[in-house]
Design a protein around this motif. Structure first.
Motif, short mmCIF file in Angstrom:
data_model
loop_
_atom_site.label_atom_id
_atom_site.label_comp_id
_atom_site.label_asym_id
_atom_site.label_seq_id
_atom_site.Cartn_x
_atom_site.Cartn_y
_atom_site.Cartn_z
N PHE A 71 0.86 -1.18 0.00
CA PHE A 71 0.00 0.00 0.00
C PHE A 71 0.90 1.23 0.00
N SER A 72 0.68 2.10 -0.95
CA SER A 72 1.50 3.29 -1.07
C SER A 72 0.81 4.43 -0.33
N PHE A 73 1.38 4.80 0.78
CA PHE A 73 0.72 5.76 1.68
C PHE A 73 1.59 7.00 1.84
N ASN A 74 0.99 8.17 1.66
CA ASN A 74 1.79 9.38 1.78
C ASN A 74 1.16 10.42 2.68
N GLY A 75 0.20 10.01 3.49
CA GLY A 75 -0.39 10.95 4.43
C GLY A 75 -1.38 11.93 3.80
N GLY A 76 -1.56 11.86 2.49
CA GLY A 76 -2.53 12.73 1.81
C GLY A 76 -3.95 12.24 2.08
N LYS A 77 -4.92 13.07 1.69
CA LYS A 77 -6.31 12.71 2.00
C LYS A 77 -6.75 11.44 1.28
N ASP A 78 -6.28 11.29 0.02
CA ASP A 78 -6.72 10.14 -0.75
C ASP A 78 -6.14 8.85 -0.19
N SER A 79 -4.87 8.92 0.20
CA SER A 79 -4.30 7.69 0.73
C SER A 79 -4.83 7.43 2.14
N THR A 80 -5.29 8.47 2.83
CA THR A 80 -5.90 8.24 4.14
C THR A 80 -7.22 7.49 3.96
N TYR A 90 6.21 4.37 2.04
CA TYR A 90 6.13 5.83 2.03
C TYR A 90 7.42 6.39 1.43
N PHE A 91 7.27 7.15 0.37
CA PHE A 91 8.42 7.80 -0.24
C PHE A 91 8.58 9.15 0.46
N GLU A 92 9.52 9.19 1.35
CA GLU A 92 9.68 10.43 2.09
C GLU A 92 10.63 11.35 1.34
N LEU A 145 -2.96 2.20 -4.59
CA LEU A 145 -2.70 3.64 -4.63
C LEU A 145 -4.00 4.43 -4.46
N GLY A 146 -3.87 5.61 -3.91
CA GLY A 146 -5.05 6.47 -3.76
C GLY A 146 -5.22 7.41 -4.93
N VAL A 147 -4.90 6.94 -6.12
CA VAL A 147 -5.02 7.79 -7.31
C VAL A 147 -6.51 7.96 -7.65
N GLY A 202 -8.83 12.87 -12.26
CA GLY A 202 -8.55 14.30 -12.06
C GLY A 202 -7.09 14.48 -11.66
N ASP A 203 -6.49 13.47 -11.01
CA ASP A 203 -5.05 13.58 -10.76
C ASP A 203 -4.37 13.47 -12.11
N PRO A 204 -3.35 14.26 -12.33
CA PRO A 204 -2.67 14.14 -13.63
C PRO A 204 -2.14 12.73 -13.85
N LEU A 227 -3.05 19.95 7.52
CA LEU A 227 -2.96 20.98 6.46
C LEU A 227 -4.30 21.19 5.75
N TYR A 228 -5.10 20.13 5.70
CA TYR A 228 -6.38 20.26 5.00
C TYR A 228 -7.31 21.23 5.73
N ASP A 229 -7.08 21.41 7.02
CA ASP A 229 -7.90 22.38 7.74
C ASP A 229 -7.37 23.80 7.55
N THR A 234 -5.82 21.82 -0.43
CA THR A 234 -6.82 20.87 -0.94
C THR A 234 -6.17 19.68 -1.62
N SER A 235 -4.95 19.82 -2.03
CA SER A 235 -4.18 18.69 -2.58
C SER A 235 -2.73 19.03 -2.28
N ILE A 236 -2.01 18.06 -1.76
CA ILE A 236 -0.70 18.42 -1.20
C ILE A 236 0.44 17.77 -1.96
N GLY A 237 1.29 18.63 -2.50
CA GLY A 237 2.51 18.14 -3.15
C GLY A 237 3.68 18.44 -2.23
N1 LIG Z 1 5.40 10.14 -1.45
C1 LIG Z 1 4.55 9.14 -1.61
N2 LIG Z 1 4.71 7.99 -0.93
C2 LIG Z 1 3.84 6.97 -1.07
N3 LIG Z 1 2.79 7.02 -1.90
C3 LIG Z 1 2.58 8.12 -2.61
C4 LIG Z 1 3.45 9.25 -2.52
N4 LIG Z 1 2.99 10.21 -3.34
C5 LIG Z 1 1.90 9.71 -3.94
N5 LIG Z 1 1.64 8.46 -3.49
C6 LIG Z 1 0.53 7.59 -3.89
O1 LIG Z 1 -0.15 8.21 -4.97
C7 LIG Z 1 -1.51 8.50 -4.58
C8 LIG Z 1 -1.99 9.75 -5.26
O2 LIG Z 1 -1.25 10.85 -4.77
P1 LIG Z 1 -1.99 12.23 -4.60
O3 LIG Z 1 -0.96 13.24 -4.21
O4 LIG Z 1 -2.80 12.49 -5.81
O5 LIG Z 1 -3.03 11.93 -3.44
P2 LIG Z 1 -2.94 12.18 -1.88
O6 LIG Z 1 -1.57 12.64 -1.53
O7 LIG Z 1 -3.40 10.97 -1.16
O8 LIG Z 1 -3.97 13.36 -1.63
P3 LIG Z 1 -3.82 14.89 -2.10
O9 LIG Z 1 -4.29 14.93 -3.53
O10 LIG Z 1 -4.69 15.64 -1.19
O11 LIG Z 1 -2.37 15.29 -1.98
C9 LIG Z 1 -1.46 8.56 -3.07
O12 LIG Z 1 -2.74 8.36 -2.50
C10 LIG Z 1 -0.48 7.46 -2.75
O13 LIG Z 1 -1.11 6.19 -2.85
#
Ligand SMILES: Nc1ncnc2c1ncn2[C@@H]1O[C@H](COP(=O)(O)OP(=O)(O)OP(=O)(O)O)[C@@H](O)[C@H]1O
Ligand SMILES: Cc1cc2nc3c(=O)[nH]c(=O)nc-3n(C[C@H](O)[C@H](O)[C@H](O)COP(=O)(O)O)c2cc1C
Length: 766
Positions: free
Chosen positions: A206-215, A252-254, A302-304, A307-309, A355-357, A361-364
């Motif tokens: 599971f690719s998790f990056n703390g963003g809303k979609d992966s949450t 998690y790709f930090e 992935l939480g893709v 609308g995500d590029p 950060l979402y508060d 709205t989308s975090i890079g």
């Molecule tokens: N640095 C990362 N490490 C692990 N997974 C990542 C990373 N960046 C992106 N991903 C994967 O790609 C998905 C899409 O990334 P994206 O940035 O669109 O969504 P998000 O970070 O979950 O939410 P937001 O759009 O609010 O930033 C993530 O949900 C995650 O599964």
């Protein structure tokens, strides 16, 4: 499970449907890719490994009253209290649990040759029985495995590598007292090991990056896994939320440019939910290459979302792109909207990154993300601008408006350019924007013609403040290709596969160059090789570099129309092609006919392009409004293309993310395309116009020996400037150039150099 309960109790029918669909995708992916069953799991540990130090002492009659000393999987592990049971045929069973007793009884009956079996039930890991077999026959072991699976309807059982035999001397025998004191330690150790083993054999990640979609995805994955386990409730007992551990390896790709809030949220979440977090500090591709080398991962969640590029061209199950390590990308929330995401997070009351508060709205990264201007609260005083929480964004399509650099808005269409007052121009004012120029053409490499466009483009780019990192010339010679066809990308300009000596060789050279360079540069400009000729390989090469198909305009029209019901695979708005009518015509087709069209005809998974039959079908649908020729001229990379239309241009320019394909073949055409590009940029900002460079040139007759050291020192003192030297002839004078964005700094550097030598040593030239 609380999440599941919250959704079921919610009145939001749409959310329920989205949830159920996502859970379905997750369970399907787990069933397909995880070698570990989602339900009953049996880890079979190959023998000989577990040991009872004196097996003969374990042959007794009364299993209930006999408590014996223990085994150790590895030396450092603590012992377990086990009950021993002697069975017919000399089988000895040791167990903590009646389920295991039954299990072994049966297997013992089947396999009389088994001398010793051992099972441990690890309490809250109820579904994971460790079964050890002490014997040397691997076929017997296999037989046992199959038998046990069938008998107990275990979906699967795994053999994990046998422990090293050499360690047998180190095995621990201990007394009951020892056991009591070391019980917890030992239990924890084995649980940890089991968790690791589970992660290891899961083969999904599971690719998790703390963003809303992966949450959102984290909670869906937990629910999906939990629900599957719960189905086994009858034989395995009930599982509470607390007992449940997340079994999927999480990556998690930090990055050093991640927001600190994102990092801390990711770590806290990992600890709250017991995630096995692998932290990778590399770019995605290299990180995944290393990970997959070390671990047999077959699928990654992935939480893709649409609308995500990065979502373009992806399905819920999409193989990784060509050039990436092989795995299946599983996108359970691909069809979730921004609103769905927030409905889920708020309904389930789960924590999300702070950060979402604050209006994000989308975090890079910290370099390309600001709060979304649409959430700004107008302050009457001059205090710092405030933002409302992300869930209040009225139009989810604008969620990436705060991603200032990477996400350039389409040239025209339904998205307006939102900059939060922080224009990309401001962002880049002091930064260096880098461009790469690629010329495609064997003629240049043969020396038959000189490339005039490259130098001209460099001057143009410098005039808008960009630095050119390199001019590359790549081949398009068809006769040297030996490469066979790739499997996912169609390089044909006609939409059909190409046979025989084909274009792949040169398509590869364009693709390789673009793929390698696109991430190192802010923009790549490519020209040459654009058109319908056999040597026109540029568009296909760019498509290949991005891992997408090339689609003909006919398909594009359909794809555009699919936006109506599905998702914007192709950003397109104002086309100067007469096919725009066709587009409208197709949009009017009923939803069902389009669904049928895509599911039964083209876009088959694994297929490189809409097939002939599909093309035929389309032609039939749109009658002869789109004839072959026009169609063939308009081959475009699917999903990543923006057509930059300008009334002064006969055909639009093609922009594929950060690659601009110019169709100019001479200086005049280039001038016209460039002027149009700049005009379009002014209205839509896709190409940042940063401060132009200021330069100064000094000529001197001083020798290299005299100037070398002062110039080196000067370069160190003025790191923000580019200080270069060149000679007009070997024995002629030396020209020193100073180039930078700040005129005062350029002047200061020139003055500093002058001061190091006698007056009149340098003359300024234009
Ligand atoms: N640095 C990362 N490490 C692990 N997974 C990542 C990373 N960046 C992106 N991903 C994967 O790609 C998905 C899409 O990334 P994206 O940035 O669109 O969504 P998000 O970070 O979950 O939410 P937001 O759009 O609010 O930033 C993530 O949900 C995650 O599964
Ligand atoms: C687990 C994982 C798998 C990925 N697989 C691919 C892939 O197969 N092809 C690809 O072009 N990009 C792949 N990417 C990169 C993403 O598509 C995208 O570039 C990345 O999420 C950066 O998005 P951002 O620029 O919005 O931060 C992958 C990323 C991750 C985290």
């Amino acid at each position: 499970m609380e999440i599941d309960r919250a959704i079921r109790e919610s009145d939001d029918r749409r959310l329920k449907t989205k949830y159920n669909n996502a859970i379905y995708v997750i369970q399907r992916a787990l069933a397909l890719y995880s070698r570990l069953p989602v339900s009953n799991t049996l880890l079979l540990i190959g023998g000989p490994m577990m040991i009872i130090s004196k097996p003969h002492a374990l042959l007794f009659n009364d299993c209930e009253s006999s408590t014996y000393t223990l085994f150790s999987c590895r030396r450092r592990q603590g012992p377990y209290r086990i009950r021993a049971l002697s069975l017919p045929n000399g089988l000895v069973l040791l167990t903590l649990d009646t389920f295991c007793v039954k299990l072994i009884l049966s297997s013992g009956t089947l396999c009389p040759m088994v001398r010793l079996c051992l099972i441990i039930d690890l309490g809250n890991l109820r579904n994971s029985c460790v079964f050890g077999y002490c014997g040397h026959s691997s076929s017997l072991f296999e037989l046992l495995r199959i038998f046990i699976c069938q008998k107990y309807e275990l979906r699967m059982a795994f053999k994990v590598p046998a422990m090293d035999n050499k360690n047998s001397e180190e095995r621990v025998e201990c007394t009951y007292e020892d056991f009591s004191s070391r019980k917890e330690e030992g239990r924890q150790q084995i649980e940890d090991d089991l968790q690791n083993m589970r992660g290891y054999i899961e083969e999904v990640a599971f690719s998790f990056n703390g963003g809303k979609d992966s949450t959102v995805l984290l909670h869906l994955l937990r629910a999906g896994y939990f629900l599957h386990q719960a189905e086994q409730k009858q034989c395995n007992g009930d599982l509470s939320d607390r007992e449940f551990k997340f079994p999927i390896r999480t990556i998690y790709f930090e990055s050093s440019s991640a927001f600190p809030e994102i990092n801390s949220f990711t770590y806290e979440t990992a600890s709250t939910y017991g995630l096995q977090l692998d932290i990778l500090r590399q770019d995605f591709k290299s990180g995944l290459e290393a990970l997959l080398k070390a671990k047999p991962i077959r699928a990654i969640f992935l939480g893709v979302r649409i609308g995500d590029p990065t979502a373009v061209g992806q399905e819920q199950f999409s193989p990784s792109s060509p050039g990436w390590p092989p795995f299946m990308r599983v996108n359970p929330i691909l069809d979730w909207s921004y609103r769905d995401v927030w409905a889920f997070l708020l309904t389930c009351k789960v924590r999300y990154c702070s950060l979402y508060d604050q209006g994000y709205t989308s975090i890079g990264s910290i370099h390309d993300t600001v709060p979304n201007a649409l959430l700004g609260v107008n302050n009457s005083d001059n205090s710092k601008e405030k933002f409302r929480p992300a869930y209040l964004l009225p139009d989810g399509r604008l969620e990436r408006a705060g991603r200032t650099k990477k996400c350039s808005p389409p040239v025209s269409g339904c998205f307006s350019s939102v900059s939060n007052g922080l224009k990309s121009v401001d962002l880049h004012k002091n930064g260096m924007l880098k461009a790469l120029v690629i010329a495609v053409g064997d003629e240049i490499l043969f020396g038959s013609i000189a490339d005039q466009l490259g130098p001209s483009l460099c001057r143009k780019l410098c005039s808008i403040g960009w630095t050119v990192s390199q001019i590359a010339v790549v081949r398009n010679d068809v006769s040297h290709s030996e490469t066979t066809f790739g499997d996912t990308v169609t390089c044909s300009r006609t939409g059909d596969d190409v046979d025989g000596p084909n274009l792949l060789g040169e398509v590869d050279s364009v693709a390789e160059e673009v793929e390698r360079r696109k991430s190192e540069n802010d923009m790549v400009f490519i020209y040459g090789g654009v058109g319908p000729l056999h040597s026109d390989v540029t568009v296909a090469g760019v498509a290949k570099a991005f891992g997408v198909r090339v689609v003909s305009l006919v398909c594009v029209c359909v794809v555009v129309s699919m936006c109506v019901w599905r998702r914007p695979l192709f950003k397109i708005d104002k086309l100067d092609f007469s096919c725009i009518e066709i587009n409208e015509q197709i949009s009017n087709l009923s939803l069902t006919s389009i669904v049928t069209l895509t599911s039964s005809k083209g876009f088959k998974e694994g297929k490189s392009a809409p097939d002939e039959e599909f093309e035929e079908y389309l032609r039939h649908l749109i009658s002869d409004k789109c004839t072959g020729d026009r169609n063939e001229m308009a081959q475009l990379p699917e999903g990543i293309t923006e057509l930059l239309h300008h009334e002064k241009l006969p055909v639009p320019l093609i922009k594929c993310q950060n690659v601009i394909i110019l169709s100019a073949t001479n200086i005049n055409e280039l001038d016209r395309e460039w002027d149009c590009l700049i005009e379009l940029t002014r209205s839509s900002g896709f190409l940042a116009l940063v401060g132009a460079f200021v330069s100064k040139h000094l000529r001197t007759t001083l020798s290299d020996v005299e100037t070398a050291q002062p110039l080196s020192k000067l370069s160190l003192d003025f790191p923000d400037l580019s200080i270069g030297c060149y000679r007009e002839s070997r024995y002629g004078s030396l020209v020193i150039s100073f180039r930078g964005k700040d005129e005062a700094r350029v002047e200061a550097a020139a003055e500093a150099l002058r001061k190091k030598f006698h007056p009149g040593a340098f003359n300024e030239i234009n």
